[in-house]
Scaffold this motif. Structure first.
Motif, PDB file in Angstrom:
ATOM      1  N   GLY A  72      -0.359  29.947  11.955  1.00 57.71           N
ATOM      2  CA  GLY A  72       1.051  30.365  12.336  1.00 57.71           C
ATOM      3  C   GLY A  72       1.177  31.914  11.825  1.00 57.71           C
ATOM      4  N   LEU A  73       0.074  32.359  11.872  1.00 55.27           N
ATOM      5  CA  LEU A  73       0.214  33.985  11.348  1.00 55.27           C
ATOM      6  C   LEU A  73       0.341  34.876  12.690  1.00 55.27           C
ATOM      7  CD1 LEU A  73      -2.145  33.770   8.570  1.00 55.27           C
ATOM      8  CD2 LEU A  73       0.243  33.483   8.372  1.00 55.27           C
ATOM      9  N   THR A 114       7.090  38.992  12.567  1.00 57.72           N
ATOM     10  CA  THR A 114       5.842  38.032  12.160  1.00 57.72           C
ATOM     11  C   THR A 114       5.347  38.713  11.191  1.00 57.72           C
ATOM     12  OG1 THR A 114       4.657  39.310  13.975  1.00 57.72           O
ATOM     13  CG2 THR A 114       5.430  36.879  14.401  1.00 57.72           C
ATOM     14  N   SER A 125       6.660  32.549  11.548  1.00 60.43           N
ATOM     15  CA  SER A 125       5.490  32.197  12.025  1.00 60.43           C
ATOM     16  C   SER A 125       5.499  32.377  13.505  1.00 60.43           C
ATOM     17  CB  SER A 125       5.539  30.606  11.660  1.00 60.43           C
ATOM     18  OG  SER A 125       6.328  29.827  12.666  1.00 60.43           O
TER      19      SER A 125
END
Length: 137
Positions: A72-73, A114, A125
């Motif tokens: 989720g980065l 982000t 995310s």
């Protein structure tokens, strides 16, 4: 013709002077990595490899980033913008491409970031950013 070291300097000093840069893969990779810092992150730059006729190959300049998979980065904006390029350049769908670009711009203007863009601020995310762009679209 410009040597790659001079091109790197010109690209960073006068980015508005360049619309298209044609280069081989190795130098293109170096220049796009450097240029990625102009908008703030390598996660913001789409790319296209185009031949004489469609289709082309569209992708973020950073490639697939397997080290970030499932965490989720990753910033999905370069991938989304690469899709807009495909709409425009391979499919001839200008208004649809502009709609995708406008949705990305609206999300950025709203302040959503982000991790790669957040600095010390809050980060969302990959999924949250993609959902926000979809909602804006």
């Amino acid at each position: 013709m410009v040597l790659v070291d001079a091109m790197a300097m010109h690209l960073l000093a006068r980015p508005a002077d360049f619309d298209v840069v044609v280069t081989g893969n190795m130098f293109g990779d170096i220049l796009t990595d450097e240029a990625s810092m102009l908008p703030g992150s390598i996660g913001m730059l789409p790319s296209a490899s185009l031949g004489d006729r469609p289709p082309g190959v569209y992708e973020p300049v950073h490639g697939s980033a397997p080290d970030l998979a499932g965490k989720g980065l990753a910033n999905p904006l370069a991938t989304i913008l690469a899709a807009a390029m495909a709409l425009r350049h391979s499919l001839g769908l200008e208004s649809e491409a502009a709609a995708v670009e406008n949705a990305v711009n609206a999300v950025i203007a709203s302040g959503l970031r982000t991790l790669d863009l957040a600095g010390d601020g809050p980060a969302v995310s990959t999924r949250e950013m993609g959902t926000a762009v979809t909602a804006a679209l």
